[in-house]
Enzyme design. Structure first.
Site, PDB file in Angstrom:
ATOM      1  N   GLY A 264       0.772  -1.234   0.000  1.00 14.15           N
ATOM      2  CA  GLY A 264       0.000   0.000   0.000  1.00 14.15           C
ATOM      3  C   GLY A 264       0.806   1.288   0.000  1.00 14.15           C
ATOM      4  O   GLY A 264       0.229   2.374   0.077  1.00 14.15           O
ATOM      5  N   CYS A 383      10.203  -2.665  -9.728  1.00 17.91           N
ATOM      6  CA  CYS A 383      11.421  -2.522  -8.911  1.00 17.91           C
ATOM      7  C   CYS A 383      12.487  -3.492  -9.430  1.00 17.91           C
ATOM      8  O   CYS A 383      13.250  -4.060  -8.661  1.00 17.91           O
ATOM      9  CB  CYS A 383      11.137  -2.738  -7.429  1.00 17.91           C
ATOM     10  SG  CYS A 383      10.496  -4.371  -7.015  1.00 17.91           S
TER      11      CYS A 383
END
Length: 449
Positions: A264, A383
């Site tokens: 989140g 990422c």
């Protein structure tokens, strides 16, 4: 029964990581919570575990001449005990070598028999007496870089092919360094200056971030133990990850879809930048991960984030066409940009995993296309620093979906100095770990015509 020493705990953790392919960061957190360790011991435990995983192949290279039957033929616990002991002898200077050898022998006596403890004693004493072997013995350049920086050969070859030898070496060397801890200031609750004051009151030293105006770098102290953290004024997030919300650029009143949202960090950052006015639908495949999104939203006192358990590939069955102003696909990926935080990634992933994850990345992107309004912005981020998961996926997407064009204005929403080091192409940004001492990250923005 005598309590286990820090090195025995480290041995247990390292064996679990190896046998169960458990994530080192999660396993360490669980271990620390269960053991109620002294904060100083937590630091040493973390250092030994991460360091031993990070330097695994280098340690084996150093050990090999001292073990007649070869490192790979040792019992797992014996090999790992030698690795963690050698790691301390070579890379840490807070404990004398003789104490490290003594404790390794003591652990070996408890776990094995006289013969094994004698062997461990002999190996480590020989290591103390002799110079470690040079990497110059390795003639092949790629293999030498792989062993010297403790990365699998397949990964180093891939990095060299995609970025060249010098850049690949910088990536590998940076992956061995401990990551810095950064926090994001929740500016719906406090200014950056107010957050700095609150952290300093709790004894945490900080400095301003390099890439994000709401980022603080922790120089000393534990930010999660502060009132600023508990009250939702700060949350842990890497600086490169903070650029994603800026790239999407949501404004008050928007409906935003975050497709792969747990835990989140980016969903809540989007909500903060929207002043908590509007709606951020945050999807994740797993119920327990959606709970993490909800917990974070509650701690940050954000009402606009709505966590939902859903496979993003099925999203078009649950939402109306053209119902979102902006969509973020922070896609599942190999994670090769966060090896510093999760060193086990480099040992558990392989080239086939990258091929498999590409399929999922494509499926998610294609699935959400109908949900974006005309003129809306789609941000794709990962990422990882692997170009086949980044640039190649974007090229494929634009070829498949002609209604999308690159959004070069994304660069205007990012710090101007980022172009000094990071790789910027039209609408896309690649940050390598050594550019700004952050996670490796890829961000691209596209507009629906």
């Amino acid at each position: 029964m005598k309590p286990k020493t820090i090195r025995e705990v480290a041995l247990d953790v390292l064996l679990q990581i190896e046998k169960n392919q458990a994530y080192s960061n999660l396993l360490l957190n669980q271990t620390v919570n269960k053991a109620s360790l002294d904060p100083r011991d937590v630091g040493l435990l973390t250092e030994i575990v991460y360091g031993t995983v990070q330097r695994r192949d280098t340690l084996d290279y150093y050990l090999e001449p001292f073990i007649k039957k070869g490192v790979k033929n040792l019992n797992d616990w014996v090999r790992v005990l030698l690795q963690l002991s050698l790691y301390q002898m070579v890379y840490l200077d807070r404990v004398p070598d003789r104490a490290i050898v003594h404790e390794a022998v003591t652990i070996a006596k408890r776990r094995g028999h006289q013969g094994i403890s004698g062997m461990i004693n002999g190996v480590l004493r020989n290591v103390r007496r002799q110079e470690l072997r040079s990497f110059d013995e390795i003639k092949d350049e790629t293999t030498r870089l792989a062993i010297a920086t403790s990365h699998p050969v397949w990964l180093v070859k891939r990095l060299v092919k995609q970025y060249g030898v010098e850049e690949a070496e910088q990536i590998c060397l940076t992956n061995l360094q401990p990551p810095q801890v950064t926090v994001r200031v929740n500016q719906t609750l406090a200014s950056v200056e107010e957050a700095i004051d609150l952290l300093q009151e709790d004894g945490v030293e900080v400095k301003r971030g390099h890439l994000s105006e709401d980022a603080l770098i922790i120089k000393k102290g534990n930010a999660t133990h502060t009132q600023a953290f508990k009250s939702g004024i700060i949350t842990i997030q890497d600086e490169s990850s903070m650029l994603v919300a800026r790239a999407l650029d949501p404004v008050k009143g928007m409906d935003v879809l975050d497709c792969c949202a747990a835990p989140g960090g980016k969903s809540t950052h989007l909500a903060e930048r929207m002043k908590d006015k509007g709606r951020v639908i945050a999807l994740d495949l797993h119920e327990h991960k959606v709970k993490l999104i909800d917990q974070l939203s509650n701690r940050l006192q954000l009402n606009s984030v709505q966590g939902q358990v859903m496979d993003a590939r099925q999203a078009s069955k649950h939402f109306e066409k053209a119902s979102f102003d902006a969509i973020l696909v922070d896609a599942p990926c190999s994670g090769l940009g966060v090896i510093r935080r999760k060193p086990d990634i480099k040992w558990t992933k392989n080239a086939k995993d990258i091929e498999a994850i590409q399929k999922i990345q494509k499926e998610i992107l294609s699935a959400v296309v109908p949900l974006l309004k005309k003129g809306g912005r789609l941000v794709y981020s990962t990422c990882t620093i692997d170009r086949t998961e980044n640039d190649k996926i974007v090229q494929w997407f634009l070829k498949e979906h002609h209604e999308f064009i690159m959004d070069p204005s994304v660069i205007e929403r990012l710090p101007h100095h980022i172009s000094e080091k990071a790789k910027i192409e039209e609408g896309s940004l690649t940050i390598l770990p050594h550019h700004f001492n952050t996670d490796g990250f890829f961000i691209t923005a596209m507009l629906k015509q």
